[in-house]
Design an enzyme around this catalytic site. Structure first.
Site, PDB file in Angstrom:
ATOM      1  N   GLU A  74       0.750  -1.223   0.248  1.00  0.00           N
ATOM      2  CA  GLU A  74      -0.031   0.038   0.032  1.00  0.00           C
ATOM      3  C   GLU A  74       0.998   1.184  -0.103  1.00  0.00           C
ATOM      4  O   GLU A  74       2.028   1.419   0.803  1.00  0.00           O
ATOM      5  CB  GLU A  74      -0.793  -0.002   1.357  1.00  0.00           C
ATOM      6  CG  GLU A  74      -1.673   1.131   1.335  1.00  0.00           C
ATOM      7  CD  GLU A  74      -2.605   0.965   2.721  1.00  0.00           C
ATOM      8  OE1 GLU A  74      -3.600   1.789   2.959  1.00  0.00           O
ATOM      9  OE2 GLU A  74      -2.019   0.322   3.831  1.00  0.00           O
ATOM     10  N   LYS A 106     -10.049   1.641  -2.667  1.00  0.00           N
ATOM     11  CA  LYS A 106     -10.437   1.047  -1.388  1.00  0.00           C
ATOM     12  C   LYS A 106     -11.643   1.676  -1.081  1.00  0.00           C
ATOM     13  O   LYS A 106     -12.307   2.782  -1.194  1.00  0.00           O
ATOM     14  CB  LYS A 106      -9.539   1.554  -0.333  1.00  0.00           C
ATOM     15  CG  LYS A 106      -9.678   0.975   1.203  1.00  0.00           C
ATOM     16  CD  LYS A 106      -8.763   1.741   2.002  1.00  0.00           C
ATOM     17  CE  LYS A 106      -8.835   0.983   3.398  1.00  0.00           C
ATOM     18  NZ  LYS A 106      -7.907   1.387   4.487  1.00  0.00           N
ATOM     19  N   CYS A 161      -5.529  -3.064   3.041  1.00  0.00           N
ATOM     20  CA  CYS A 161      -5.031  -2.847   4.452  1.00  0.00           C
ATOM     21  C   CYS A 161      -6.609  -3.450   5.678  1.00  0.00           C
ATOM     22  O   CYS A 161      -6.593  -4.652   5.296  1.00  0.00           O
ATOM     23  CB  CYS A 161      -4.846  -1.411   4.825  1.00  0.00           C
ATOM     24  SG  CYS A 161      -4.365  -0.987   6.655  1.00  0.00           S
TER      25      CYS A 161
END
Length: 443
Positions: free
Chosen positions: A245, A303, A353
């Site tokens: 990320e 995301k 994440c």
């Protein structure tokens, strides 16, 4: 005093399975004590101890990297733990008593509240779920594929309940059922593995110190070194190169950035999956995963489940941006497309994440995928319990979805996890390097 000490001990027993020590078997005495002492004060004190010990590592992010005063940080953190305790421990107990106080009902209510707090409020907090610990159980862990993590919570609770009530024949029957279910799930995956295509992957653990990532100037100084790692990785002729990320300081859409141009040049030698921040549609930031190959963008994923406070400020807490400079700035924009990124025979789901903790999101992303790649940066929490808890979710999701999981972390531990929740290969914490491994593409 004795009752208080017992409640604190209960909280410690609940914490140990989620600690870096991974003492998973303590979940049973922890739940046993909750069944033995179903009163509000015991649940309040044991729950607060459990959440405080398990999550105290979040203060690393707020104090060490966020610059928040330690006293203020721990005060706010204690209030958060109190909220979680009342939500997860005391509300189920209150409802249980209102519904007649039958002990067999308590595990059901506790698990229902695990599900509830996974989604409400502000997108939920699906963390420290009892069923996570099942990923360590021999054979039984494979039943995650059918039961999901919440079904496993109920299973663990009822194993404990039957032991508490000394119904050993019923306990044996439940163990036999879960054992056979696990074997069935394992056989299903083994059959799929027989015809699965092999993929060579190169995972890059960039190991950029978190304090340097927070400074644009210092972060950019790592660009050449990161590109050198990518260059070294493509020489191994992998089918896919994966970076973590926010791997580079440049924005994806900054076409004139030298680092971006070199990364695209390297993609002629091997496809590259990389996590980058981008600014689009004016000043709207996105946290995204991009797959580039042959010098062009193949696909991307934005995301969807953003982290409250960290990536956006939920209502009515916007005023905190004026109080704490570390969380000021623009809110990230959530993505809307639940889809894998497709390149030739690779269909890769890319939860970013914290998203790995959402059962339904990962299931939806993985439905048409044959590989899961989690791009993350646990540098916010150093080498703490939070990193261990995060990594545990990758194992859970691997079993649930019956696919290989590539855990690609800036700080560590970058790893390849097979569909049985086993770590095939792993890199040490904060060691900069490249992990080369073979995985299989599973439907």
């Amino acid at each position: 005093m004795k009752r208080s000490l017992l409640a604190i001990l209960n909280g410690i027993l609940l914490y140990l399975p989620f600690s870096s020590y991974n003492l998973w078997f303590f979940i049973f005495p922890g739940l046993f004590m909750l069944l033995r002492r179903p009163n509000q004060m015991h649940y309040l004190l044991s729950g607060f101890t459990f959440f405080f010990l398990s999550l105290r590592c979040v203060n690393i992010a707020s104090i060490e990297y966020g610059g928040i005063n330690p006293f203020l940080a721990y005060t706010l953190f204690a209030l958060f733990c109190l909220f979680l305790t009342i939500y997860q421990m005391n509300l189920p107990l209150y409802m249980w008593k209102k519904m007649g106080g039958k002990l067999w009902l308590l595990p059901v209510l506790y698990t229902l509240f695990e599900v509830a707090r996974s989604y409400v409020p502000y997108g939920g907090f699906p963390w420290l779920i009892v069923g996570e610990t099942s990923v360590n159980f021999p054979v039984v862990k494979y039943s995650l594929r059918f039961l999901t993590v919440y079904g496993e919570s109920l299973l663990i609770w009822y194993m404990t309940y039957l032991a508490f009530k000394r119904k050993f024949l019923a306990l044996l029957a439940l163990l036999s059922f879960s054992f056979l279910l696990g074997l069935s799930a394992k056989q299903e995956v083994l059959k799929a593995l027989e015809d699965a295509k092999i993929l060579k992957v190169a995972l890059l653990q960039t190991a950029v110190p978190q304090q340097d990532k927070l400074s644009d100037k210092k972060f950019r100084e790592y660009t050449d070194e990161m590109l050198s790692m990518v260059s070294q990785a493509v020489k191994e002729k992998p089918d896919l190169v994966v970076l973590p990320e926010s791997a580079f300081a440049f924005f994806f859409s900054d076409e004139f950035d030298r680092g971006r141009q070199e990364l695209f040049e390297l993609s002629y030698q091997a496809p590259i999956l990389v996590g980058l921040v981008d600014i689009r549609e004016g000043l709207k930031p996105y946290n995204s995963a991009y797959l580039i190959a042959d010098g062009q963008l193949v696909g991307y994923y934005d995301k969807i489940r953003l982290l409250p406070i960290g990536e956006y400020m939920p209502f009515p807490f916007g005023f905190l941006k004026d109080v704490f400079s570390a969380i000021s700035g623009l809110d990230y924009v959530p993505g809307t497309q639940k889809r894998p990124i497709v390149y030739k025979n690779i269909k890769v789901a890319t939860p970013i994440c914290f998203e790995i903790a959402y059962w339904d999101l990962v299931k939806e992303l993985s439905k048409e995928a044959n590989l899961i790649a989690v791009l993350t940066n646990d540098g916010w929490f150093n080498h703490s319990d939070c990193s261990q808890q995060h990594f545990m979710w990758a194992k859970v999701r691997a079993i649930e979805n019956g696919k290989f999981v590539l855990w690609v972390n800036n700080s560590g531990d970058t790893a390849v996890i097979n569909p049985f929740g086993e770590v095939v290969k792993k890199m040490p914490y904060m060691k900069r390097g490249i992990l080369i491994e073979y995985v299989r593409l599973l439907p």
